[in-house]
Design an enzyme around this catalytic site. Structure first.
Site, short mmCIF file in Angstrom:
data_model
loop_
_atom_site.label_atom_id
_atom_site.label_comp_id
_atom_site.label_asym_id
_atom_site.label_seq_id
_atom_site.Cartn_x
_atom_site.Cartn_y
_atom_site.Cartn_z
CG ASP A 1 -0.16 -0.06 2.55
OD1 ASP A 1 0.94 -0.68 2.58
OD2 ASP A 1 -0.64 0.49 3.56
CE1 TYR B 1 9.12 -2.42 1.35
CE2 TYR B 1 7.19 -1.05 1.74
CZ TYR B 1 7.75 -2.29 1.58
OH TYR B 1 6.96 -3.42 1.62
N1 NAP Z 1 5.58 -6.35 6.43
C1 NAP Z 1 4.64 -5.51 6.05
O1 NAP Z 1 4.04 -4.79 6.85
C2 NAP Z 1 4.29 -5.41 4.58
C3 NAP Z 1 3.32 -4.46 4.19
C4 NAP Z 1 2.99 -4.39 2.84
C5 NAP Z 1 3.60 -5.21 1.92
N2 NAP Z 1 4.55 -6.09 2.32
C6 NAP Z 1 5.19 -6.93 1.30
O2 NAP Z 1 4.82 -8.28 1.57
C7 NAP Z 1 5.88 -9.16 1.18
C8 NAP Z 1 6.20 -10.09 2.33
O3 NAP Z 1 6.56 -9.30 3.47
P1 NAP Z 1 7.03 -9.94 4.84
O4 NAP Z 1 6.45 -9.11 5.94
O5 NAP Z 1 6.80 -11.41 4.80
O6 NAP Z 1 8.56 -9.60 4.75
P2 NAP Z 1 9.73 -10.12 5.70
O7 NAP Z 1 9.19 -10.86 6.86
O8 NAP Z 1 10.65 -8.97 5.91
O9 NAP Z 1 10.41 -11.19 4.74
C9 NAP Z 1 11.11 -10.80 3.61
C10 NAP Z 1 12.06 -11.91 3.27
O10 NAP Z 1 12.85 -11.47 2.15
C11 NAP Z 1 14.14 -11.95 2.36
N3 NAP Z 1 15.15 -11.17 1.67
C12 NAP Z 1 15.58 -9.93 1.94
N4 NAP Z 1 16.60 -9.61 1.13
C13 NAP Z 1 16.81 -10.68 0.33
C14 NAP Z 1 17.73 -10.97 -0.70
N5 NAP Z 1 18.68 -10.11 -1.04
N6 NAP Z 1 17.66 -12.18 -1.30
C15 NAP Z 1 16.73 -13.09 -0.93
N7 NAP Z 1 15.84 -12.89 0.05
C16 NAP Z 1 15.87 -11.68 0.67
C17 NAP Z 1 14.38 -11.83 3.87
O11 NAP Z 1 15.44 -12.69 4.22
P3 NAP Z 1 16.04 -12.69 5.72
O12 NAP Z 1 15.03 -13.46 6.53
O13 NAP Z 1 17.34 -13.40 5.56
O14 NAP Z 1 16.16 -11.27 6.11
C18 NAP Z 1 13.03 -12.25 4.42
O15 NAP Z 1 12.98 -13.62 4.70
C19 NAP Z 1 7.03 -8.27 0.73
O16 NAP Z 1 6.99 -8.14 -0.66
C20 NAP Z 1 6.71 -6.92 1.35
O17 NAP Z 1 7.23 -5.86 0.59
C21 NAP Z 1 4.90 -6.22 3.63
#
Ligand code: NAP
Length: 298
Positions: A104, A127
């Site tokens: 969002d 971001y």
């Molecule tokens: N969290 C929120 O509030 C939110 C809100 C809106 C949208 N989103 C989107 O939803 C999706 C999932 O979010 P999430 O909360 O599950 O995120 P998350 O918990 O931060 O997980 C992201 C994952 O990406 C991995 N990652 C980061 N850099 C990387 C790299 N260079 N190569 C390979 N893997 C890498 C991280 O690895 P490590 O575990 O090793 O760090 C982590 O496991 C993302 O696309 C995010 O942008 C999230």
């Protein structure tokens, strides 16, 4: 189908893994962590896909540290944009479908009505800009077979997220001040994971050469971070006074949009999804969290 899920250690990646194990889903999944496939290296991505023939990539990996991204634009752009572009190119040339997760934060939050998928994007922070660049790359490379799901305020039983932070803070403090003038919709990662699995199994998704689409997904209803924190405290039963404060009183490196609730009409109609009210999903997640902490104490 042979399905690759990136970001396997993240909230959404772990939530999908849990459901796949629990529900005996009838596909083969490979879940990759950053250690197994670091998306910040082009050569890694290229050589990884030479070894496997996937039917679908679910890209849950992302650079998600919103404030840190302000000082680390190169790295955020490399994962949220350039790697996504490369993955889309590989997907297109190998007839692999793609489900990609966005945010969002690609909106400026000034609409004050639920955003639809066709609304103008205007991210306020690095971001959001890098995530939008990732979306644009997919849509320009893959006219067909890609789905982008924008979600918001994701939390789960795993890792650091708002619910975990509030639980820790309310146990250590008698008073907390939480921002009340940023409004959005919390999303339980378990619900989003379930929705993704339903999409994967749908006839609509499995139609050949289906035009690429953006969808919005969050839990139903909207609230402020203050309302969200109060509900976490209320469900946990902890005694802590939570007071509302203004964004100006809680300065952060990245500017955040004020109001980003999104309409879920398109995704719920397209894939026959029932979207759960945010307080109900929060209760479910917190029940799981307390069961997990009891198991860990045993
Ligand atoms: N969290 C929120 O509030 C939110 C809100 C809106 C949208 N989103 C989107 O939803 C999706 C999932 O979010 P999430 O909360 O599950 O995120 P998350 O918990 O931060 O997980 C992201 C994952 O990406 C991995 N990652 C980061 N850099 C990387 C790299 N260079 N190569 C390979 N893997 C890498 C991280 O690895 P490590 O575990 O090793 O760090 C982590 O496991 C993302 O696309 C995010 O942008 C999230």
């Amino acid at each position: 189908m042979f399905i690759l899920v990136t970001g396997a250690n993240g909230q959404l990646g772990r939530s999908i893994q849990r459901l796949v194990k629990r529900d005996n889903i009838n596909h083969s999944f490979v879940f990759v962590t950053r250690e197994q496939l670091d998306l910040s290296y082009f050569s890694n991505i290229e050589s990884y896909f030479k070894d496997y023939k996937f039917d679908l990539i679910v890209n849950c990996a992302a650079y998600t540290k919103v404030d840190k991204a302000e000082l680390d634009e190169k790295q955020a752009n490399s994962i949220n944009h350039l790697a996504v572009k490369q993955v889309a190119e590989i997907a297109k040339s190998n007839n692999i479908k793609l489900i990609h997760i966005s945010t969002d934060f690609i909106f400026d939050g000034l609409k004050h009505q639920p955003y639809s998928e066709s609304d103008t994007t205007s991210p306020l922070n690095i971001y959001g800009k890098t995530k939008l660049a990732g979306e644009s790359a997919i849509l320009s490379i893959m006219k067909f077979d890609a789905i982008i799901i924008r979600t918001s305020w994701l939390y789960s039983e795993y890792g650091n997220n708002f619910v975990a932070t509030i639980l820790k803070l309310t146990q250590k403090n008698n008073n907390l001040n939480i921002v009340s003038d940023q409004i959005g919709s919390p999303t339980y990662a378990g619900d989003l994971a379930q929705a993704i699995l339903k999409i994967i199994n749908s006839d609509r998704f499995n139609t050949l050469e289906k035009e690429s689409e953006i969808y919005h997904y969050s839990n139903e209803g909207e609230c402020s971070w203050y309302d969200f924190a109060k509900e976490v405290a209320n469900i946990s039963g902890v005694k802590c006074t939570i007071s509302p404060i203004k964004t100006e009183d809680y300065p952060t490196a990245a500017k955040r949009p004020r109001h980003t609730s999104m309409s879920k009409e398109k995704i719920s109609k397209a894939f026959d999804l029932k979207i759960i009210f945010w307080k109900d999903s929060l209760k479910y997640c917190m029940k799981n969290l307390s069961t997990l902490s009891l198991i860990n104490k045993e």
